[in-house]
Motif scaffolding. Structure first.
Motif, short mmCIF file in Angstrom:
data_model
loop_
_atom_site.label_atom_id
_atom_site.label_comp_id
_atom_site.label_asym_id
_atom_site.label_seq_id
_atom_site.Cartn_x
_atom_site.Cartn_y
_atom_site.Cartn_z
N GLY A 55 -1.44 -6.27 2.73
CA GLY A 55 -0.35 -6.63 3.63
C GLY A 55 0.27 -5.41 4.28
O GLY A 55 0.57 -5.40 5.49
N ARG A 56 0.47 -4.34 3.50
CA ARG A 56 1.03 -3.11 4.05
C ARG A 56 0.07 -2.46 5.04
O ARG A 56 0.50 -1.97 6.10
CB ARG A 56 1.34 -2.14 2.91
CG ARG A 56 2.43 -2.63 1.97
CD ARG A 56 2.58 -1.71 0.77
NE ARG A 56 3.55 -2.23 -0.19
CZ ARG A 56 3.80 -1.66 -1.36
NH1 ARG A 56 3.16 -0.53 -1.72
NH2 ARG A 56 4.70 -2.19 -2.18
N LEU A 57 -1.23 -2.46 4.71
CA LEU A 57 -2.20 -1.86 5.63
C LEU A 57 -2.27 -2.62 6.95
O LEU A 57 -2.40 -2.01 8.02
CB LEU A 57 -3.59 -1.83 4.98
CG LEU A 57 -3.78 -0.91 3.77
CD1 LEU A 57 -5.25 -0.88 3.36
CD2 LEU A 57 -3.30 0.50 4.07
N LEU A 58 -2.20 -3.93 6.89
CA LEU A 58 -2.25 -4.74 8.12
C LEU A 58 -1.06 -4.45 9.01
O LEU A 58 -1.19 -4.42 10.25
CB LEU A 58 -2.31 -6.23 7.77
CG LEU A 58 -3.60 -6.74 7.13
CD1 LEU A 58 -3.46 -8.19 6.73
CD2 LEU A 58 -4.79 -6.59 8.08
N VAL A 59 0.10 -4.25 8.40
CA VAL A 59 1.28 -3.90 9.19
C VAL A 59 1.08 -2.55 9.87
O VAL A 59 1.45 -2.36 11.05
CB VAL A 59 2.54 -3.89 8.30
CG1 VAL A 59 3.75 -3.34 9.07
CG2 VAL A 59 2.84 -5.30 7.80
N GLU A 60 0.49 -1.59 9.16
CA GLU A 60 0.28 -0.25 9.71
C GLU A 60 -0.63 -0.26 10.93
O GLU A 60 -0.42 0.50 11.87
CB GLU A 60 -0.30 0.67 8.63
CG GLU A 60 0.66 1.00 7.50
CD GLU A 60 0.00 1.86 6.44
OE1 GLU A 60 -1.16 2.29 6.66
OE2 GLU A 60 0.63 2.11 5.39
N VAL A 61 -1.66 -1.10 10.91
CA VAL A 61 -2.61 -1.12 12.03
C VAL A 61 -2.27 -2.20 13.05
O VAL A 61 -3.05 -2.43 13.99
CB VAL A 61 -4.06 -1.33 11.51
CG1 VAL A 61 -4.47 -0.18 10.61
CG2 VAL A 61 -4.20 -2.66 10.78
#
Length: 524
Positions: free
Chosen positions: A224-230
């Motif tokens: 979830g955090r990675l998806l927000v970053e990209v």
């Protein structure tokens, strides 16, 4: 007094196959007896069990523990981060000690969508180097894993050998040195696909590392955090269509199909992967997504960071100033629904039931948990009158037995065959402990393989005598009965060899070989 030295990343089955070949053992059962002290063990290519039995016989030559054998010479370590520690330890114990192992089922291989190769794979360059250095070769464990299509050392495409991972001879050990007959002239094809090379290196590295277990909740928060970053997750939710597009563009639909990771429909594995994960996904699911969407993260780095994620299991707290005033109203409605319906699922399937349940769950959860409908329990087994059913079934079985007793051309009258004739297959074979009369019937009247083969031979002889024809020769009887040298059991062989050969003076008519009545449906 002699046992091969195991190489790095060599499958345990490969070590055993080199021992068998070195000692010239041609009988599979003899080899198993020497190695394990038992002739009933079935070798497993990827997860060989009964390791302690093996070490009792070769431990004085191979100084290694069962834990090291599993971690260094099986594929189990690749699943360590993706299955619960308790289940992992249970598989570990089964491979070391268990008489009957369910490891393929426990780690999820049997139910997995991943495509395991049918044949052993090898690198032609590794094969040549092995023969130059050792004068033999061996099976690498990482070459047999889904996703490894390229040798991580030489970056060339792997080649399928002619040897099956699950050979028709179940107790057979297959030596990798035999591949030199087929691999010496193989053309080395260097892979130009950087994703496949990186994928093979990542899987090999994971196999040789000791990584922590990550829970599905930790993976959900990490991704979830990675998806927000990209920019693939916003306040409206995850952009599943964009994720699907990027992954298919990176890998290609054909390559995803080879992995067994086809993305079909709106509820595919990819959709579940980037929602709240409620089940475990394999190493290949993670690598496919990481390489396509987050190229800066290796699987090792992802596991390390995900292991540091702290999951808050506290239930969300709801507050309403009118909750105490309206609690009695909702409780009264809920009690009425419980009288109207018998199951929670039925209540929640109605609009009113879903509304009341939602309110009580949020604002009056303690009362709701004590006033839920009783869970449905399947009490069919406890309601069956087993003695009565036993008497009725055994009468039916006796009628079937008397009706077919004189028919020599039936299939094998096994327990399963008798059960199918009753038309009531439920609860018979699985509950024979509650059906003593049926159990006695099956013990007395069910045909063994030897009895079935004898009946097939006698059917031919009786038919010849009734037609006043000469007794066939032994090889003709075997052909008519569908028995080969590999399948025929000793009692049938004795009858054909010692008794029929005495009576056989002339050959049977060749037309009888074409008679459809002798096309036995089930050859044993």
């Amino acid at each position: 007094m002699d046992f091969p030295v195991a190489h790095e990343n060599e499958l345990l089955g490969s070590v055993l196959a080199r021992f068998v070949d070195r000692h010239g053992l041609r009988d599979d059962k003899v080899a198993l007896d020497i190695l394990f002290g038992s002739r009933n063990i079935v070798p497993s290519t990827l997860l060989q069990g009964h390791i302690n039995l093996l070490l009792e016989r070769v431990g004085h030559l191979w100084s290694i523990s069962s834990e090291d054998v599993i971690s260094q010479h099986t594929i189990l370590p690749v699943y360590q981060s993706f299955i619960e520690p308790e289940r992992y330890q249970k598989v570990h114990a089964e491979l070391a000690d268990s008489v009957k192992s369910h490891s393929m089922l426990r780690v999820g291989i049997n139910a997995s969508s991943l495509v395991f190769n049918r044949y052993y794979r090898y690198c032609p360059v590794c094969l040549r180097e092995d023969f130059q250095k050792y004068a033999y070769s061996y099976w690498r464990r990482h070459f047999q894993l889904p996703g490894v299509l390229v040798c991580p050392k030489h970056c060339c495409l792997l080649i399928e050998s002619p040897f099956e991972l699950k050979p028709s001879r179940r107790h057979m050990f297959i030596n990798a040195s035999d591949s030199v007959l087929f691999g010496s002239s193989s053309v080395v094809v260097v892979s130009e696909s950087k994703p496949l090379i990186q994928l093979s290196k990542s899987i090999t590295g994971l196999l040789n590392s000791n990584m922590a277990y990550i829970t599905p909740n930790q993976w959900s928060m990490f991704y979830g955090r990675l998806l927000v970053e990209v920019g693939l997750k916003e306040s409206r939710g995850v952009q599943h269509s964009e994720i699907k597009y990027r992954i298919e563009q990176f890998w290609g639909k054909e390559q995803l199909g080879r992995f067994g990771l086809n993305i079909v429909g709106d509820t595919s594995w990819l959709h579940s992967f980037f929602r709240k994960q409620r089940k475990h996904f394999s190493y290949l699911h993670h690598l496919v997504c990481l390489q396509a969407l987050f190229p800066n993260y290796s699987l090792k780095e992802a596991i390390i960071q995900a292991s540091n994620v702290r999951v808050n299991f506290n239930r969300k707290q709801y507050f309403s100033s009118n909750s105490e005033k309206r609690a009695e109203e909702y409780r009264s409605i809920w009690n009425g629904l419980c009288l109207q319906f018998t199951a929670l699922k039925e209540i929640r399937s109605t609009k009113e039931g879903a509304r009341v349940y939602s309110w009580l769950y949020r604002f009056d959860n303690a009362w709701l948990s004590k006033n839920l409908p009783k869970r449905f329990q399947n009490r069919i087994s406890s309601l069956v009158d087993w003695p009565k059913r036993d008497r009725r079934l055994v009468k039916l079985l006796l009628e079937i037995m008397h009706r077919v007793e004189g028919d020599l051309y039936l299939p094998r009258k096994s327990t399963g065959w008798f059960v199918n004739q009753t038309g009531e297959s439920w609860g018979i074979q699985k509950h024979l402990g509650k059906l003593p009369l049926c159990y006695s019937f099956f013990s007395k009247y069910s045909e063994t393989i030897e009895e079935y083969q004898i009946r097939r031979v006698l059917a031919i002889i009786v038919d010849v005598i009734n037609c006043n024809e000469p007794i066939p020769k032994t090889y003709e009887i075997e052909r008519l009965a569908g028995l080969s040298k590999a399948r025929i059991r000793e009692p049938a062989r004795i009858i054909i060899r010692d008794y029929v050969s005495i009576l056989s003076t002339r050959t049977i008519f060749r037309e009888k070989l074409k008679d459809p009545k002798y096309s036995w449906g089930r050859k044993i």
